[in-house]
Structures are given as structure tokens and as C-alpha cells.
Design a protein around this motif. Structure first.
Motif, short mmCIF file in Angstrom:
data_model
loop_
_atom_site.label_atom_id
_atom_site.label_comp_id
_atom_site.label_asym_id
_atom_site.label_seq_id
_atom_site.Cartn_x
_atom_site.Cartn_y
_atom_site.Cartn_z
N ASP A 1 0.81 -1.22 0.00
CA ASP A 1 0.00 0.00 0.00
C ASP A 1 0.84 1.27 0.00
OD1 ASP A 1 -2.25 -1.56 0.02
OD2 ASP A 1 -2.55 -1.41 2.19
N ASP A 2 2.01 1.22 0.60
CA ASP A 2 2.88 2.38 0.71
C ASP A 2 3.74 2.60 -0.54
OD1 ASP A 2 3.72 4.57 2.26
OD2 ASP A 2 5.49 3.47 2.96
N GLY A 3 3.79 1.61 -1.41
CA GLY A 3 4.65 1.67 -2.59
C GLY A 3 4.39 2.86 -3.49
N HIS A 4 3.15 3.15 -3.74
CA HIS A 4 2.82 4.27 -4.63
C HIS A 4 3.27 5.60 -4.04
CE1 HIS A 4 0.72 1.97 -7.66
NE2 HIS A 4 0.10 1.31 -6.68
N ARG A 5 3.04 5.80 -2.76
CA ARG A 5 3.45 7.04 -2.12
C ARG A 5 4.96 7.20 -2.15
NH1 ARG A 5 6.06 8.56 2.04
NH2 ARG A 5 6.14 6.47 2.91
N VAL A 6 5.67 6.14 -1.79
CA VAL A 6 7.14 6.20 -1.76
C VAL A 6 7.69 6.50 -3.14
CG1 VAL A 6 9.24 4.81 -1.41
CG2 VAL A 6 7.39 4.73 0.27
N VAL A 7 7.25 5.76 -4.14
CA VAL A 7 7.77 5.93 -5.50
C VAL A 7 7.36 7.28 -6.07
CG1 VAL A 7 7.70 5.04 -7.86
CG2 VAL A 7 7.99 3.46 -5.94
N ASP A 8 6.12 7.68 -5.88
CA ASP A 8 5.68 8.98 -6.41
C ASP A 8 6.49 10.13 -5.81
OD1 ASP A 8 3.83 7.72 -8.00
OD2 ASP A 8 2.11 8.20 -6.71
N THR A 9 6.79 10.04 -4.53
CA THR A 9 7.61 11.08 -3.89
C THR A 9 9.01 11.09 -4.48
OG1 THR A 9 6.32 10.89 -1.86
CG2 THR A 9 8.47 11.95 -1.68
N ARG A 10 9.62 9.92 -4.67
CA ARG A 10 10.95 9.87 -5.27
C ARG A 10 10.93 10.42 -6.70
NH1 ARG A 10 11.04 8.49 -0.74
NH2 ARG A 10 11.20 10.73 -0.71
N LEU A 11 9.90 10.09 -7.45
CA LEU A 11 9.81 10.59 -8.83
C LEU A 11 9.67 12.10 -8.88
CD1 LEU A 11 7.56 7.82 -10.42
CD2 LEU A 11 9.96 8.30 -10.97
N GLU A 12 8.91 12.67 -7.95
CA GLU A 12 8.78 14.13 -7.89
C GLU A 12 10.15 14.77 -7.60
OE1 GLU A 12 5.78 15.12 -5.00
OE2 GLU A 12 4.25 13.98 -6.08
N GLU A 13 10.87 14.19 -6.66
CA GLU A 13 12.21 14.69 -6.34
C GLU A 13 13.13 14.58 -7.55
OE1 GLU A 13 12.05 13.22 -1.66
OE2 GLU A 13 13.31 12.14 -3.09
N GLU A 14 13.08 13.44 -8.23
CA GLU A 14 13.93 13.23 -9.39
C GLU A 14 13.62 14.20 -10.52
OE1 GLU A 14 13.45 9.05 -10.12
OE2 GLU A 14 14.54 8.53 -8.29
N THR A 15 12.37 14.49 -10.72
CA THR A 15 11.98 15.46 -11.75
C THR A 15 12.58 16.83 -11.44
OG1 THR A 15 9.94 14.28 -12.25
CG2 THR A 15 10.01 16.62 -12.83
N GLU A 16 12.48 17.25 -10.19
CA GLU A 16 13.04 18.54 -9.78
C GLU A 16 14.57 18.54 -9.90
OE1 GLU A 16 13.32 22.41 -8.83
OE2 GLU A 16 11.51 21.31 -9.38
N ILE A 17 15.19 17.46 -9.51
CA ILE A 17 16.65 17.34 -9.59
C ILE A 17 17.11 17.42 -11.05
CG2 ILE A 17 18.52 15.63 -9.38
CD1 ILE A 17 17.19 14.86 -6.65
N MET A 18 16.44 16.72 -11.93
CA MET A 18 16.85 16.72 -13.33
C MET A 18 16.62 18.09 -13.97
SD MET A 18 18.28 13.88 -13.46
CE MET A 18 18.76 13.80 -15.17
N ARG A 19 15.57 18.80 -13.54
CA ARG A 19 15.34 20.16 -14.04
C ARG A 19 16.49 21.07 -13.59
NH1 ARG A 19 14.57 24.59 -12.16
NH2 ARG A 19 14.14 23.89 -10.04
N ALA A 20 16.85 20.98 -12.31
CA ALA A 20 17.95 21.81 -11.79
C ALA A 20 19.27 21.44 -12.45
CB ALA A 20 18.04 21.66 -10.27
N LEU A 21 19.48 20.16 -12.71
CA LEU A 21 20.70 19.72 -13.37
C LEU A 21 20.78 20.28 -14.79
CD1 LEU A 21 23.25 17.90 -13.19
CD2 LEU A 21 21.82 16.06 -14.14
#
Length: 148
Positions: free
Chosen positions: A67-87
Motif C-alpha cells: 500500500d505504501d509503494g505508490h506514495r514512496v515511489v511517487d515522492t521519489r519521482l517528484e524529487e527526481e523530476t526537480e533534480i533533473m530540471r535543476a541539473l
């Protein structure tokens, strides 16, 4: 009888996280052409790493963490999107820009925080819930995704 731990996808990711941290330090302390070369190496590694994670690791974690998988992965993906934009923005301004080092330090802090969350909330739990044979199989798939 002692069981030998075979290298798996979590080991690969942890090693790459270590390499990423080392490259940040190298970029921060380098000058001139060496700084540019190290930064390009960092951009390449982060881009390949994140792409392979999105293709292989995140889908497995989404499924394995229940049940927690979607929340964990979605949060990581949001972070990764922001990181790649900044990069990408940092890559656009280049190592010669007066604000490069400050922006690099801010990006490093964001990535180090992301890595800490990923390791604690996703990778540790992935290793605890997915069998070792499957994690080893994922290694080959992850490495194939990196080589595309």
C-alpha cells in the motif's frame, strides 16, 4: 553454513550513489577544463542512473512495498523530476558561470537528501521484501537499461 551475498540491484544503486557523491566533490574542487569534464561525467551518470531507476527499480518498488509503494515511489519521482530540471539548468549555465558553485552545492544537497530517502524508504525495503534471486535478475535488467 554461511550464505554468500551475490551482487544485486540494490548493491549497484548504492555503489552509484557513492560515485555520484564523489563526483559532486570532484566537481566542487576542480578548476577549468577538469571541472567541466567532471561535471559532464556527473550529468551523464545522473541521467543514465535516473532513467534506469525509473524503468526497473521504481516499478518493482511500487509493487513490492504494498500500500505504501505508490506514495514512496511517487515522492521519489517528484524529487527526481526537480533534480533533473535543476541539473539541466546548471548544465545550461555552465561551469564558468559566477553562480555555478552555489547552484552546484544546492543541487548536491537536494540529491544527497533524495539519496538518503531512497536508500531508507525504497531500497532497504525492496531488499527486505523481494527475493535475492529477483534482485539479482533486476541487476541485469538495470544494467541493460543503462546501456541503451
Amino acid at each position: 553454513m554461511t550464505q554468500v551475498h551475490q551482487r544485486d540491484v540494490v548493491d549497484v544503486l548504492l555503489a552509484q550513489h557513492s560515485d555520484i557523491k564523489a563526483l559532486f566533490n570532484q566537481v566542487a574542487t576542480a578548476q577549468g577544463e577538469q571541472k567541466r569534464e567532471r561535471f559532464q561525467e556527473l550529468v551523464r551518470l545522473l541521467t543514465i542512473h535516473e532513467s534506469a531507476e525509473e524503468q526497473v527499480v521504481h516499478p518493482a518498488a511500487r509493487q513490492a512495498l504494498g500500500d505504501d509503494g505508490h506514495r514512496v515511489v511517487d515522492t521519489r519521482l517528484e524529487e527526481e523530476t526537480e533534480i533533473m530540471r535543476a541539473l539541466a539548468e546548471l548544465n545550461d549555465v555552465g561551469v564558468g558561470h559566477p553562480g555555478f558553485d552555489d547552484r552546484l552545492a544546492a543541487l548536491a544537497a537536494d540529491i544527497f537528501e533524495h539519496v538518503a530517502h531512497e536508500e531508507a524508504e525504497e531500497l532497504t525495503r525492496l531488499r527486505a521484501t523481494v527475493g535475492s534471486e529477483e534482485l539479482q535478475r533486476m541487476t541485469a535488467v538495470f544494467e541493460a537499461a543503462e546501456n541503451r
